[in-house]
Design a protein around this motif. Sequence first.
Motif, PDB file in Angstrom:
ATOM      1  N   HIS A 100       0.822  -1.215   0.000  1.00  0.00           N
ATOM      2  CA  HIS A 100       0.000   0.000   0.000  1.00  0.00           C
ATOM      3  C   HIS A 100       0.851   1.257   0.000  1.00  0.00           C
ATOM      4  CE1 HIS A 100      -2.069   3.345   2.088  1.00  0.00           C
ATOM      5  NE2 HIS A 100      -3.081   2.973   1.333  1.00  0.00           N
ATOM      6  N   GLY A 101       2.027   1.209   0.624  1.00  0.00           N
ATOM      7  CA  GLY A 101       2.820   2.412   0.789  1.00  0.00           C
ATOM      8  C   GLY A 101       2.297   3.269   1.932  1.00  0.00           C
ATOM      9  N   HIS A 102       2.885   4.446   2.084  1.00  0.00           N
ATOM     10  CA  HIS A 102       2.479   5.341   3.175  1.00  0.00           C
ATOM     11  C   HIS A 102       1.838   6.604   2.590  1.00  0.00           C
ATOM     12  CE1 HIS A 102       2.457   6.901   7.255  1.00  0.00           C
ATOM     13  NE2 HIS A 102       2.714   8.062   6.700  1.00  0.00           N
ATOM     14  N   THR A 103       0.617   6.903   3.027  1.00  0.00           N
ATOM     15  CA  THR A 103      -0.108   8.058   2.488  1.00  0.00           C
ATOM     16  C   THR A 103       0.532   9.362   2.943  1.00  0.00           C
ATOM     17  OG1 THR A 103      -2.185   6.834   2.387  1.00  0.00           O
ATOM     18  CG2 THR A 103      -2.329   9.243   2.391  1.00  0.00           C
ATOM     19  N   PHE A 114      -1.455  10.507  -2.931  1.00  0.00           N
ATOM     20  CA  PHE A 114      -0.073  10.046  -3.122  1.00  0.00           C
ATOM     21  C   PHE A 114       0.368   9.185  -1.951  1.00  0.00           C
ATOM     22  CE2 PHE A 114       4.556  10.560  -2.559  1.00  0.00           C
ATOM     23  CZ  PHE A 114       4.961   9.956  -3.748  1.00  0.00           C
ATOM     24  N   GLN A 115       0.771   7.950  -2.283  1.00  0.00           N
ATOM     25  CA  GLN A 115       1.325   7.033  -1.300  1.00  0.00           C
ATOM     26  C   GLN A 115       2.807   6.829  -1.608  1.00  0.00           C
ATOM     27  OE1 GLN A 115      -1.902   6.371  -2.680  1.00  0.00           O
ATOM     28  NE2 GLN A 115      -2.558   7.358  -0.792  1.00  0.00           N
ATOM     29  N   ALA A 116       3.665   7.210  -0.673  1.00  0.00           N
ATOM     30  CA  ALA A 116       5.108   7.005  -0.859  1.00  0.00           C
ATOM     31  C   ALA A 116       5.422   5.520  -0.773  1.00  0.00           C
ATOM     32  CB  ALA A 116       5.886   7.773   0.205  1.00  0.00           C
ATOM     33  N   GLY A 117       6.457   5.112  -1.511  1.00  0.00           N
ATOM     34  CA  GLY A 117       6.893   3.717  -1.511  1.00  0.00           C
ATOM     35  C   GLY A 117       6.776   3.140  -2.910  1.00  0.00           C
ATOM     36  N   SER A 118       7.716   3.490  -3.762  1.00  0.00           N
ATOM     37  CA  SER A 118       7.681   3.102  -5.175  1.00  0.00           C
ATOM     38  C   SER A 118       7.553   1.592  -5.355  1.00  0.00           C
ATOM     39  CB  SER A 118       8.966   3.587  -5.860  1.00  0.00           C
ATOM     40  OG  SER A 118       9.215   2.886  -7.048  1.00  0.00           O
ATOM     41  N   GLY A 119       6.492   1.184  -6.052  1.00  0.00           N
ATOM     42  CA  GLY A 119       6.309  -0.234  -6.348  1.00  0.00           C
ATOM     43  C   GLY A 119       7.420  -0.786  -7.215  1.00  0.00           C
ATOM     44  N   ALA A 120       7.945   0.054  -8.118  1.00  0.00           N
ATOM     45  CA  ALA A 120       9.062  -0.379  -8.956  1.00  0.00           C
ATOM     46  C   ALA A 120      10.277  -0.706  -8.094  1.00  0.00           C
ATOM     47  CB  ALA A 120       9.406   0.705  -9.975  1.00  0.00           C
ATOM     48  N   ALA A 132       1.142  -2.025  -6.448  1.00  0.00           N
ATOM     49  CA  ALA A 132       1.184  -0.843  -5.579  1.00  0.00           C
ATOM     50  C   ALA A 132       0.294   0.246  -6.178  1.00  0.00           C
ATOM     51  CB  ALA A 132       2.626  -0.352  -5.428  1.00  0.00           C
ATOM     52  N   ASP A 133       0.244   1.383  -5.497  1.00  0.00           N
ATOM     53  CA  ASP A 133      -0.545   2.540  -5.941  1.00  0.00           C
ATOM     54  C   ASP A 133      -2.005   2.145  -6.174  1.00  0.00           C
ATOM     55  OD1 ASP A 133      -1.256   5.068  -6.687  1.00  0.00           O
ATOM     56  OD2 ASP A 133      -0.225   5.040  -8.622  1.00  0.00           O
ATOM     57  N   PHE A 134      -2.664   1.758  -5.091  1.00  0.00           N
ATOM     58  CA  PHE A 134      -4.026   1.224  -5.174  1.00  0.00           C
ATOM     59  C   PHE A 134      -5.106   2.291  -5.323  1.00  0.00           C
ATOM     60  CE2 PHE A 134      -1.807  -2.351  -3.288  1.00  0.00           C
ATOM     61  CZ  PHE A 134      -2.434  -3.447  -3.856  1.00  0.00           C
ATOM     62  N   ARG A 135      -4.785   3.553  -5.051  1.00  0.00           N
ATOM     63  CA  ARG A 135      -5.856   4.555  -4.948  1.00  0.00           C
ATOM     64  C   ARG A 135      -5.993   5.477  -6.160  1.00  0.00           C
ATOM     65  NH1 ARG A 135      -7.543   4.131   0.351  1.00  0.00           N
ATOM     66  NH2 ARG A 135      -5.988   3.280   1.787  1.00  0.00           N
ATOM     67  N   SER A 136      -4.926   5.643  -6.931  1.00  0.00           N
ATOM     68  CA  SER A 136      -4.908   6.688  -7.961  1.00  0.00           C
ATOM     69  C   SER A 136      -5.942   6.479  -9.055  1.00  0.00           C
ATOM     70  CB  SER A 136      -3.511   6.783  -8.587  1.00  0.00           C
ATOM     71  OG  SER A 136      -2.582   7.259  -7.639  1.00  0.00           O
ATOM     72  N   THR A 137      -6.165   5.235  -9.483  1.00  0.00           N
ATOM     73  CA  THR A 137      -7.132   4.983 -10.557  1.00  0.00           C
ATOM     74  C   THR A 137      -8.520   5.439 -10.146  1.00  0.00           C
ATOM     75  OG1 THR A 137      -5.884   3.142 -11.482  1.00  0.00           O
ATOM     76  CG2 THR A 137      -8.247   3.188 -11.945  1.00  0.00           C
ATOM     77  N   ASP A 138      -8.910   5.106  -8.910  1.00  0.00           N
ATOM     78  CA  ASP A 138     -10.239   5.485  -8.449  1.00  0.00           C
ATOM     79  C   ASP A 138     -10.381   6.999  -8.355  1.00  0.00           C
ATOM     80  OD1 ASP A 138     -12.864   4.466  -7.138  1.00  0.00           O
ATOM     81  OD2 ASP A 138     -12.114   5.993  -5.754  1.00  0.00           O
TER      82      ASP A 138
END
Length: 355
Positions: A100-103, A114-120, A132-138
């Motif tokens: 999930h990373g950190h918001t 923006f959630q820090a913590g690059s999935g790459a 990763a980055d679960f929220r941006s699309t919505d």
Amino acid sequence: MKPHSGNKYRVIGIMSGTSLDGIDLAVVDFSYKQNRWNFSIISAETAQYSGEWYQKLKNAPELPGEKLVALHNEYGRFIGQEANRFLRQNNLVVELIASHGHTVFHQPENGFTFQAGSGASVAAETGITTVADFRSTDVALGGHGAPLVPVGDKLLFPEYDYCLNLGGFANISFEQNEKRVAFDICPINFILNDLAEKLGLPFDKNGNLGRAGNTDEKLLRQLNQLDFYSQSSPKSLGREWMNEYFLPVINSYQIPIADKLRTVYEHIALQISGTVPGSGKMLVTGGGTFNSFLMECIKTHSKAEITIPTDQLIHFKEAIVFAFLGLLRFLGQINCYASVTGSRKDSSSGIIYPA
């Protein structure tokens, strides 16, 4: 790709809570049988943040762009290193990482999160495919990008009428008119910890500080009258809202911290009971369940039949659910409900980073 009956998937879910207490890591087996999902927790732990990482993440919203991008990648490498350590120590192999990373920012009304913590970086560090980055699309679809856990509530815990989580904020999900609805209710650990820190303590253990205080009825009324509480769902809360609307009310009262805490406990209990006016089975998870005074206040006002599960599920439910959301994304299935977030359509959200 649809799940096949009998297939088992092993995923590690990694979640950094808004309260900055550390990274939750949970290795979970998921299987699909008789048209429902089942799960079992293989191993889970919380990796506490060092003082350095606590400060880095706490101060992240103040960073200029260049340094925020650098932190995004550095934190992704750190997540990957923690995943490697955890899997190695427990002699486990997983097919997928869901991180999930950190918001750092969550402003869906302004079109971004923006959630820090690059999935790459996580995938590069571990050599394991990462979602990763679960929220941006919505958010791009006009939704709040939160809460996301209700998909897990519906599919993993169907026996409960309500699923309440007591974390940095309280949030709830339930079925209404044959659709899942969910929303944030009010601040919990964010404000309780903030007030406890003013007395030199990291948190209000068992609610003992609040229990010793007295409710300030005027402050309670003013908190209950905040505009957010009269808004219809979907709706969500972030640190920015608390800083702009909630804290100024609290700080405008020159009363003992214990009285502020006691008043906030009453406020929380009233907001939750107002959200769940009837009876029914309610699963309660999140760190707030360990605060005995908070639970007493909620039980005093609520008519619901409250179930508090095992400590492991309380601690790691969000990490478990994000492991599940990552799996659904990997399978190309819906993992974000428009009925919950207010977006234009359901989506399979998250970015897949191949190993």
